[in-house]
Design a protein around this motif. Sequence first.
Motif, PDB file in Angstrom:
ATOM      1  N   TYR A 178      10.138   8.725  -2.159  1.00 37.52           N
ATOM      2  CA  TYR A 178       8.795   8.543  -1.611  1.00 37.52           C
ATOM      3  C   TYR A 178       8.039   9.861  -1.606  1.00 37.52           C
ATOM      4  O   TYR A 178       8.631  10.923  -1.478  1.00 37.52           O
ATOM      5  N   GLN A 179       6.698   9.784  -1.720  1.00 38.45           N
ATOM      6  CA  GLN A 179       5.948  11.034  -1.755  1.00 38.45           C
ATOM      7  C   GLN A 179       5.626  11.529  -0.354  1.00 38.45           C
ATOM      8  O   GLN A 179       5.317  10.742   0.540  1.00 38.45           O
ATOM      9  N   GLY A 187       3.464  12.967   2.516  1.00 38.70           N
ATOM     10  CA  GLY A 187       2.064  12.708   2.823  1.00 38.70           C
ATOM     11  C   GLY A 187       1.754  11.235   2.814  1.00 38.70           C
ATOM     12  O   GLY A 187       0.641  10.824   3.163  1.00 38.70           O
ATOM     13  N   GLY A 188       2.710  10.440   2.333  1.00 33.44           N
ATOM     14  CA  GLY A 188       2.518   8.991   2.317  1.00 33.44           C
ATOM     15  C   GLY A 188       1.778   8.520   1.092  1.00 33.44           C
ATOM     16  O   GLY A 188       1.320   9.321   0.269  1.00 33.44           O
ATOM     17  N   GLY A 189       1.668   7.211   0.962  1.00 31.34           N
ATOM     18  CA  GLY A 189       0.984   6.646  -0.199  1.00 31.34           C
ATOM     19  C   GLY A 189       1.938   5.844  -1.048  1.00 31.34           C
ATOM     20  O   GLY A 189       3.155   6.065  -1.010  1.00 31.34           O
ATOM     21  N   ALA A 190       1.371   4.917  -1.806  1.00 32.50           N
ATOM     22  CA  ALA A 190       2.190   4.027  -2.632  1.00 32.50           C
ATOM     23  C   ALA A 190       2.731   4.780  -3.838  1.00 32.50           C
ATOM     24  O   ALA A 190       2.099   5.698  -4.351  1.00 32.50           O
ATOM     25  N   GLY A 191       3.890   4.378  -4.291  1.00 34.43           N
ATOM     26  CA  GLY A 191       4.430   4.926  -5.534  1.00 34.43           C
ATOM     27  C   GLY A 191       5.443   6.018  -5.301  1.00 34.43           C
ATOM     28  O   GLY A 191       5.315   6.841  -4.396  1.00 34.43           O
ATOM     29  N   TYR A 201       6.832   6.349 -12.671  1.00 28.54           N
ATOM     30  CA  TYR A 201       6.321   6.145 -11.308  1.00 28.54           C
ATOM     31  C   TYR A 201       4.997   6.903 -11.146  1.00 28.54           C
ATOM     32  O   TYR A 201       4.191   6.909 -12.051  1.00 28.54           O
ATOM     33  N   LYS A 202       4.798   7.555 -10.000  1.00 32.10           N
ATOM     34  CA  LYS A 202       3.540   8.271  -9.741  1.00 32.10           C
ATOM     35  C   LYS A 202       3.518   9.638 -10.410  1.00 32.10           C
ATOM     36  O   LYS A 202       2.548  10.377 -10.296  1.00 32.10           O
TER      37      LYS A 202
END
Length: 227
Positions: free
Chosen positions: A52-53, A55-59, A114-115
């Motif tokens: 997971y990234q 700072g949050g956020g999808a992807g 992915y991101k």
Amino acid sequence: MKIDIISVVPDLLQSPFAHSIMKRARDKGLLEVNVINLRDHTTYARAQVDDYQFGGGAGMVMMIEPLVNAIESLQKNTQYDEVIFLTPDGENFNQKMANHFSLKDKLLLICGHYKGIDQRVRDHFITKEISIGDYVLSGGELAAAVLVDAIGRLIPGVLNDETSALTDSFQDNLLAPPVYTRPETFRGWKVPEILMSGNHAKIAQWRMDQSLQRTQERRPDLLDDDQ
Ligand code: 6GU
């Protein structure tokens, strides 16, 4: 030339270099392509390579450790001319870049998923970031295949007179002219007479005119571009 490619989907990169001109380049020993499975370089459980990234956020984001492990283990044996990251926010790939890279000896390509990959890999290991166009692919593998094909066919000795790159589109900032082969007439549709004339000077002039006309109609940007 040696091209190493780091990927999490190495299967995607089997077939593209197993046929036609790429196959011939490899068989002749002019091009060596190795695909490295990133999962072979992770120390995380279940061969995890993404997380997971912050700072949050999808992807998900590809983690720094497996990538650095893979890159550094390859660099132990190979001094790369460029370490290239395939990414939609990279510099747009074109024929001029293909010509440039075809004169290099060793390239390392890194396919993102992915991101994307942890920015610190880009900051500390990547020497070039390349995109193949303004659209988003699921991963860098197809883009890597495009680069290897475009570059590989330009390696001196790979093409012969039959397949010469000199008459390719873009090689002189012009699109290629139309081409025809047998039969001379099909359903009443005839091949341009000039091509049957045997007059090589006239044919060359016709092809140049056709190239210019096509470029003017389809890609006028190429004509006033000094790339
Ligand atoms: Cl190099 N990668 C991805 N994922 N998408 C792209 C691209 C690269 N070039 C254009 N779209």
